[in-house]
Design a protein around this motif. Structure first.
Motif, short mmCIF file in Angstrom:
data_model
loop_
_atom_site.label_atom_id
_atom_site.label_comp_id
_atom_site.label_asym_id
_atom_site.label_seq_id
_atom_site.Cartn_x
_atom_site.Cartn_y
_atom_site.Cartn_z
N LYS A 266 0.85 -1.21 0.00
CA LYS A 266 0.00 0.00 0.00
C LYS A 266 0.88 1.25 0.00
O LYS A 266 1.70 1.43 0.89
CB LYS A 266 -0.91 -0.02 1.23
N ASP A 271 -2.87 10.04 3.95
CA ASP A 271 -4.28 9.64 4.03
C ASP A 271 -5.06 10.62 4.90
O ASP A 271 -4.97 10.60 6.12
CB ASP A 271 -4.36 8.21 4.62
N MET A 286 -0.21 10.35 9.22
CA MET A 286 -0.67 9.58 8.06
C MET A 286 0.28 9.63 6.85
O MET A 286 0.01 9.05 5.81
CB MET A 286 -2.09 10.00 7.67
N ASP A 289 1.34 6.12 5.73
CA ASP A 289 0.40 5.20 5.11
C ASP A 289 0.94 4.52 3.85
O ASP A 289 0.21 3.83 3.14
CB ASP A 289 -0.92 5.93 4.81
N1 BES Z 1 -4.43 4.27 6.94
C1 BES Z 1 -5.55 3.93 7.73
C2 BES Z 1 -5.23 2.90 8.82
C3 BES Z 1 -4.30 3.34 9.92
C4 BES Z 1 -4.81 3.76 11.13
C5 BES Z 1 -2.95 3.26 9.78
C6 BES Z 1 -3.97 4.13 12.15
C7 BES Z 1 -2.08 3.63 10.79
C8 BES Z 1 -2.60 4.06 11.98
C9 BES Z 1 -6.65 3.35 6.86
O1 BES Z 1 -6.71 3.83 5.57
C10 BES Z 1 -7.95 3.68 7.51
O2 BES Z 1 -8.28 4.81 7.55
N2 BES Z 1 -8.62 2.67 8.02
C11 BES Z 1 -9.86 2.84 8.67
C12 BES Z 1 -10.87 1.97 7.98
C13 BES Z 1 -12.27 2.26 8.34
C14 BES Z 1 -12.66 3.65 7.94
C15 BES Z 1 -13.19 1.28 7.65
C16 BES Z 1 -9.71 2.45 10.12
O3 BES Z 1 -9.14 1.40 10.41
O4 BES Z 1 -10.15 3.23 10.97
#
Ligand code: BES
Ligand code: MN
Ligand code: ZN
Length: 502
Positions: A266, A271, A286, A289
Motif C-alpha cells: 500500500k 491519508d 498519516m 500510510d
Molecule cells: N491508513 C488507515 C489505517 C491506519 C490507522 C494506519 C492508524 C495507521 C494508523 C486506513 O486507511 C484507515 O483509515 N482505516 C480505517 C478503515 C475504516 C474507515 C473502515 C480504520 O481502520 O479506521
C-alpha cells in the motif's frame, strides 16, 4: 567498512575492542583469561564488584591505560550462555552500536569469538552484528538547519574470529548489513513527509532501485491506469492534485518466469480519509500510510543485493487520499480492474481499494503467490496492539512460510481468521458486488476479507502493519519513528521460498 582477521594480538591497534561477556562467574577462558592476566587480575575484580556486568544487554567500557594496542574495551553483557540466540545477540549488538554512536567512535574491532555458543555459530553472530550495526545506528536526518561541522560516525569494523574463514565471516556480516540497510531505506521512505514524498517521488525512487539492481521497471501513468480500467485505484486518486503511479518492479532469478511471487505494498503517501475525513488527532502521522510500499521496496533492495534464485514482481499503487470538488465520495459505485463493482461506504477505507487493483495487476504480471503489506486498519491495533502485525491468508502453507521468515527476522505476526461470515459482510451491497466498509466490528478482518476477494484462488497472505510500521519509543534496533517492519520478513520469505504443490 568491514574487515576480518583471524588472529588478535595485544599489540593490535584499535580505538575500541568489543568483547561479549557471559554470565559464568569465576570462569575466565580464552581472551578473557589472557586479558585478566594482562591486567593482573583486575578484570575479575571488576566483575566481582559489579562494575563489569554480564547481565544481558548491559554495556560497560574500560580504558586500557596503554597496556595494549587497543585504547578501550567495550564489554557486552550476554547473560547465560545457554540462553543466547540469534535474536538476542542482534539486540545486544544493537545496544552496543547505540552506545558506540553516542561515543562517536570511528573505528572498532569486535572479538566475535566471544559471542559464539553451541547454539550460535560465528556466521550467525556475524550476520546479527552486521544487521544490528545498520539498524541501531539509523537516524532520520530531518530538515532542521544544522552546522557544517562534519559528523563523526563509525566507518570501520574489524571482526576477529580464529576458526571462521575470513571471507565467509565478511560475507555473513555483509549479508546482515544488507538486511539492515534495506530496512533503513524503508524507514526513510516512511519518515519522509507527504509533501516531499509524493507518488511521483516514490516512482522515481523505484526507478533508481531498478537502475542499481537491474530490475525491470514499469511505471503506469494515469492514462494507462485508466486504459486498464483500474477504477478502484483511480477513485482514491480522484481528489488529488498529484497524478497516481502504479509502480512495478520485476526481479527474475530463475531461468523461466514461473513460480512468481507478487509483493504488493500500500503506497498512500498521505491519508486524510477523504470525505470520510479523519479527526484532527487521527490525521497526524498519516504520512506513514505508505509503510507497506516501503517494506516492499526495502525488501527489493535486499533481494537486489543477495540475488536469490526466485522470481518476484513488486506492485505498488501510489497516490494520496485527498479532498476536493472532484474527490470520490460515499455512495459512489466504482468498477475495479477485475470487473468487480464496489459500493464506497467510507472513503477512509481507501487502502483496500488501491490494493484491489494492485493485486489484480500483480496477477496480470504472472504472480502465482501473493503477499500484500499495508497500514490498513486501526482495527488491527485494537486487536493486536503496537508490536504485532496482523496476518490473514487463504493458503496455510504459504502462511507458514511467511511466519517462518517473520520469526527469523524477529518481526512478530499473528494470524487473524478469514471466515465466511466476514466475506459475506464484504459482499453485502444492494447496488454492487462488494462494499468497502461493512461496519466497524472486526475492522481488520473485513478489510482483509475485502482484499481476499481480489486474490481469489491465488495463494495469498495479507499483512496489516497499521500498528507496527511506526513506534513512539526508541528500541534496541532503532530510534522512534518508522520501523521498516516487514522489510526483512519479506526478503527472507523470498529467499527461502518454496513453491507449493498444487
Ligand atoms: N491508513 C488507515 C489505517 C491506519 C490507522 C494506519 C492508524 C495507521 C494508523 C486506513 O486507511 C484507515 O483509515 N482505516 C480505517 C478503515 C475504516 C474507515 C473502515 C480504520 O481502520 O479506521
Ligand atoms: Mn484511510
Ligand atoms: Zn489509509
Amino acid at each position: 567498512m568491514f574487515d576480518s582477521k583471524s588472529e588478535f594480538n595485544f599489540s593490535n591497534k584499535h580505538e575500541g575492542l568489543v568483547i561479549g561477556l557471559f554470565d559464568r562467574p569465576e570462569k575466565f577462558t580464552g581472551i578473557l583469561a589472557k586479558l585478566d592476566e594482562l591486567f593482573e587480575g583486575q578484570l575479575k575484580e571488576l566483575v566481582k564488584s559489579g562494575d563489569l556486568s554480564a547481565k544481558f544487554k548491559s554495556i560497560n567500557k574500560i580504558h586500557t591505560f596503554g597496556k595494549m594496542g587497543v585504547k578501550r574495551i567495550w564489554f557486552v553483557g550476554l547473560g547465560k550462555e545457554k540462553d543466547l540466540n540469534f535474536e538476542k545477540a542482534r539486540a545486544a549488538f544493537g545496544k552496543l552500536f547505540k552506545a558506540i554512536k553516542i561515543a562517536k567512535l570511528e573505528e572498532l574491532a569486535i572479538y566475535l569469538e566471544s559471542f559464539t555458543t553451541r547454539e550460535l555459530n560465528g556466521q550467525d553472530a556475524a550476520h546479527a552484528a552486521g544487521e544490528a550495526f545498520a539498524m541501531a545506528t539509523y537516524e532520520f536526518k530531518g530538515y532542521k538547519q544544522r552546522s557544517n561541522e562534519p559528523e563523526k560516525h563509525l566507518n570501520s569494523i574489524t571482526f576477529y574470529h580464529e576458526s571462521l574463514d575470513k571471507d565467509e565471516l565478511k560475507a555473513s556480516v555483509t549479508v546482515g548489513y544488507s538486511f539492515g540497510k534495506g530496512t533503513n531505506s524503508a524507514r526513510t521512505l516512511v519518515n519522509t513527509p507527504g509533501n516531499i514524498l509524493k507518488a511521483g517521488d516514490m516512482a522515481d525512487y523505484a526507478k533508481e532501485l531498478a537502475a542499481k539492481y537491474e530490475f525491470e521497471v514499469e511505471i503506469l501513468e494515469k492514462e494507462e491506469i485508466e486504459k486498464l480500467g483500474m477504477g478502484a485505484f483511480l477513485a482514491v486518486n480522484q481528489g488529488s492534485a498529484e497524478p497516481p503511479k502504479m509502480i512495478v518492479l520485476k526481479y527474475q532469478g530463475k531461468e523461466d518466469w514461473k513460480d512468481v511471487i507478487g509483493l504488493v505494498g500500500k503506497g498512500i503517501t498521505f491519508d486524510t480519509g477523504g470525505y470520510s475525513i479523519k479527526t484532527k488527532a487521527g490525521i497526524v502521522g498519516m504520512k506513514s500510510d505508505m509503510g507497506g510500499a516501503a517494506a516492499v521496496l526495502g525488501a527489493m533492495e535486499i533481494i537486489g543485493e543477495l540475488k536469490p534464485e526466485q522470481n518476484v514482481v513488486a506492485v505498488i499503487p501510489s497516490t494520496d487520499n485527498m479532498i476536493s470538488g472532484s474527490a470520490f465520495k460515499p455512495d459512489d459505485v466504482i468498477t475495479s480492474m477485475s470487473g468487480k463493482t464496489i459500493e464506497v461506504l467510507n472513503t477512509d477505507a481507501e487502502g483496500r481499494l488501491v490494493l484491489a487493483d494492485a493485486i489484480t495487476y500483480a496477477k496480470h504480471h504472472g504472480a502465482e503467490y501473493l503477499v500484500d503489506v499495508a497500514t490498513l486498519t486501526g482495527g488491527v491495533i485494537t486487536a493486536l496492539g503496537l508490536y504485532t502485525t496482523g496476518a490473514m491468508t487463504n493458503q496455510e502453507q504459504l502462511y507458514e512460510q511467511v511466519l517462518e521468515a517473520s520469526r527469523e527476522a524477529g518481526e512478530r505476526i499473528w494470524q487473524l481468521p478469514l471466515f465466511d461470515t466476514e466475506i459475506e459482510r464484504v459482499r453485502n451491497s444492494k447496488v454492487a458486488d462488494l462494499n468497502n466498509s461493512p461496519g466497524s466490528e472486526g475492522h481488520a478482518l473485513v478489510a482483509g476479507a475485502f482484499i481476499g476477494e481480489f486474490a481469489e484462488e491465488t495463494p495469498w497472505v495479507h499483512l496489516d502493519i497499521a500498528g507496527t510500521a511506526t513506534t513512539s519509543k526508541d528500541y534496541d534496533l532503532g530510534p522512534a519513528g518508522a520501523t521498516g517492519v516487514m522489510t526483512r520478513t519479506l526478503a527472507l520469505f523470498v529467499e527461502r521460498f518454496e513453491p507449493i504443490e498444487k
